[in-house]
Design a protein around this motif. Structure first.
Motif, PDB file in Angstrom:
ATOM      1  N   UNK A  25       0.833  -1.209   0.000  1.00 46.31           N
ATOM      2  CA  UNK A  25       0.000   0.000   0.000  1.00 46.31           C
ATOM      3  C   UNK A  25       0.862   1.251   0.000  1.00 46.31           C
ATOM      4  N   UNK A  26       1.812   1.283   0.903  1.00 44.08           N
ATOM      5  CA  UNK A  26       2.805   2.344   1.010  1.00 44.08           C
ATOM      6  C   UNK A  26       4.009   1.728   1.704  1.00 44.08           C
ATOM      7  N   UNK A  27       5.128   2.412   1.737  1.00 45.49           N
ATOM      8  CA  UNK A  27       6.326   1.811   2.305  1.00 45.49           C
ATOM      9  C   UNK A  27       6.227   1.693   3.816  1.00 45.49           C
ATOM     10  N   UNK A  28       6.430   0.479   4.332  1.00 43.65           N
ATOM     11  CA  UNK A  28       6.522   0.177   5.760  1.00 43.65           C
ATOM     12  C   UNK A  28       5.262   0.587   6.544  1.00 43.65           C
ATOM     13  N   UNK A  29       4.076   0.266   5.984  1.00 42.40           N
ATOM     14  CA  UNK A  29       2.857   0.352   6.781  1.00 42.40           C
ATOM     15  C   UNK A  29       2.958  -0.658   7.928  1.00 42.40           C
ATOM     16  N   UNK A  30       2.465  -0.289   9.117  1.00 49.85           N
ATOM     17  CA  UNK A  30       2.606  -1.135  10.299  1.00 49.85           C
ATOM     18  C   UNK A  30       1.242  -1.638  10.776  1.00 49.85           C
ATOM     19  N   UNK A  31       1.111  -2.954  10.901  1.00 52.84           N
ATOM     20  CA  UNK A  31      -0.126  -3.603  11.327  1.00 52.84           C
ATOM     21  C   UNK A  31       0.069  -4.160  12.738  1.00 52.84           C
ATOM     22  N   UNK A  32      -0.540  -3.550  13.775  1.00 52.75           N
ATOM     23  CA  UNK A  32      -0.390  -4.071  15.137  1.00 52.75           C
ATOM     24  C   UNK A  32      -1.061  -5.434  15.311  1.00 52.75           C
ATOM     25  N   UNK A  33      -0.375  -6.330  16.001  1.00 54.01           N
ATOM     26  CA  UNK A  33      -0.880  -7.675  16.310  1.00 54.01           C
ATOM     27  C   UNK A  33      -0.857  -7.807  17.832  1.00 54.01           C
ATOM     28  N   UNK A  34      -2.029  -7.837  18.454  1.00 54.33           N
ATOM     29  CA  UNK A  34      -2.149  -7.662  19.896  1.00 54.33           C
ATOM     30  C   UNK A  34      -2.686  -8.934  20.546  1.00 54.33           C
ATOM     31  N   UNK A  35      -1.948  -9.477  21.497  1.00 57.46           N
ATOM     32  CA  UNK A  35      -2.424 -10.614  22.283  1.00 57.46           C
ATOM     33  C   UNK A  35      -3.405 -10.093  23.328  1.00 57.46           C
ATOM     34  N   UNK A  36      -4.633 -10.637  23.320  1.00 49.66           N
ATOM     35  CA  UNK A  36      -5.680 -10.049  24.151  1.00 49.66           C
ATOM     36  C   UNK A  36      -6.674 -11.112  24.607  1.00 49.66           C
TER      37      UNK A  36
END
Length: 285
Positions: free
Chosen positions: A191-202
Motif C-alpha cells: 500500500x505504502x512503504x513500511x505500513x505497520x499492522x499491530x498484532x495484539x495478544x488479548x
C-alpha cells in the motif's frame, strides 16, 4: 490490558478507487455504492490501555483542513475521537502514545490540530509520543508523485518539530516481535512503504488492526486491491501471507475502514481464504 474502539468519523470514497481493477458488479455485492459511486468508509481507531500506557492507534482525518478539502470526502455521522474517548472515561491529555500505521491523511490527520488562535499547528495529544518508523517517515516526508496528495506536511512535520516523534525498530522480515509498545507488528509495503499492522495478544486471542492491508471485509479475495496502493502485486502477496496466518490461527481482524463490519475472522475454503464470522467490537473487546 483493555481495548476500546474509537470512532474518528465516517466518510465516503469512490468505489472504483477502493477496488482497483475489480469490476463494480463484483465489489458492489459487499460494498454497495450510492448514486455518485461512493461507498461508506469508517475511521475506526483503537485504544489500548496497558498498565500505565494509553495507546491510540491511528487518529482519522482530524478537523483542521478546509471545507473544500472535506467536501471531497462526504463526511457523515457525528462520531469523533473526543466523543469516543469520553465514552470510556478518557480525554486527549490521557493518551501516552499515538501509533500511526502510516502517514496518509485519513490515518494521521487527527494527530495535529490548530491552536486556539488558529495561528500554529500543534500536536493534538500534548502528552503523547507519536510513533512511526524511519523508513516510512522518509517515504512520507519526501513523497513520490503518486502519494503526494496523501502525505500532507501539516499532518506530519509538527509531530517532529514538537520533539514528540519516536520510531519503532525495523525488522529483517515482515514481523517485528514485541515492539517498543508491547505488541507485535507486521510490516507491509504494497500500500505504502513500511505500513505497520499491530498484532495484539488479548484475553487469550489475537486482535489485528488491519489498517489498509485489509480496508474492508469486501477486500478479502486476493485480487481485490485498492487503486491507491503503490505496488498492488506486492499487496496481493502480503495479503495472502497474512490472511493464511489469520485463518490458521483464528485471528480477530479489526477493520479500520469498514463502516458496517467491525471485527471479522477468516477461514480456508476451496476458493482461498474467505470471510468466516462477523462480530461487533463489544463481542470481542
Amino acid at each position: 490490558m483493555k481495548l476500546y474502539p474509537i470512532e474518528a468519523g465516517n466518510f465516503k470514497l469512490d468505489g472504483g478507487a477502493m477496488f482497483g481493477v475489480v469490476p463494480k458488479m463484483l465489489w458492489q455485492k459487499t460494498n454497495p455504492a450510492d448514486s455518485n459511486n461512493m461507498i461508506d468508509i469508517a475511521a475506526r481507531c483503537l485504544l489500548i490501555e496497558d498498565g500505565n500506557k494509553l495507546i491510540l492507534v491511528d487518529t482519522g482525518m482530524g478537523n483542521k483542513q478546509s471545507d473544500k478539502f472535506f467536501g471531497y470526502y462526504y463526511q457523515w455521522g457525528d462520531d469523533s475521537i473526543d466523543k469516543s474517548l469520553a465514552k470510556y472515561g478518557f480525554n486527549r491529555d490521557d493518551i501516552t502514545d499515538v501509533f500511526m500505521t502510516h502517514l496518509h491523511f485519513d490515518h494521521c490527520g487527527g494527530s495535529v490540530q490548530w491552536n486556539k488562535d488558529k495561528t500554529i499547528l500543534e500536536p493534538a495529544f500534548k502528552n503523547a509520543h507519536f510513533w512511526s518508523n524511519q523508513d516510512h517517515w522518509n517515504w512520507a516526508t519526501k513523497p513520490n508523485r503518486r502519494e503526494v496528495a496523501s502525505f500532507l506536511k501539516e499532518n506530519i512535520l509538527p509531530m517532529e518539530e514538537s520533539g514528540q516523534l519516536k520510531f519503532t525498530s525495523l525488522p529483517d522480515s515482515h514481523f517485528l516481535e514485541n515492539s517498543e509498545l508491547g505488541f507485535d507488528i507486521f510490516f507491509a509495503n504494497g500500500h505504502t512503504d513500511k505500513q505497520m499492522i499491530p498484532i495484539i495478544k488479548y484475553k487469550g486471542n489475537t486482535v489485528c488492526f488491519m489498517a489498509d492491508l485489509l480496508p474492508t471485509a469486501g477486500h478479502i479475495p486476493l485480487p481485490f486491491v485498492m487503486g491507491y496502493d503503490t505496488r498492488p502485486l506486492l499487496t496481493l502477496n502480503e495479503k495472502e501471507l497474512f490472511l493464511n496466518i489469520a485463518a490458521d490461527n483464528n485471528y480477530y481482524l479489526f477493520l479500520e475502514h469498514d463502516a458496517h463490519n467491525q471485527i471479522i475472522t477468516v477461514k480456508h475454503t476451496e476458493k482461498g481464504v474467505r470471510l468466516n464470522q462477523v462480530f461487533n467490537c463489544e463481542d470481542i473487546l
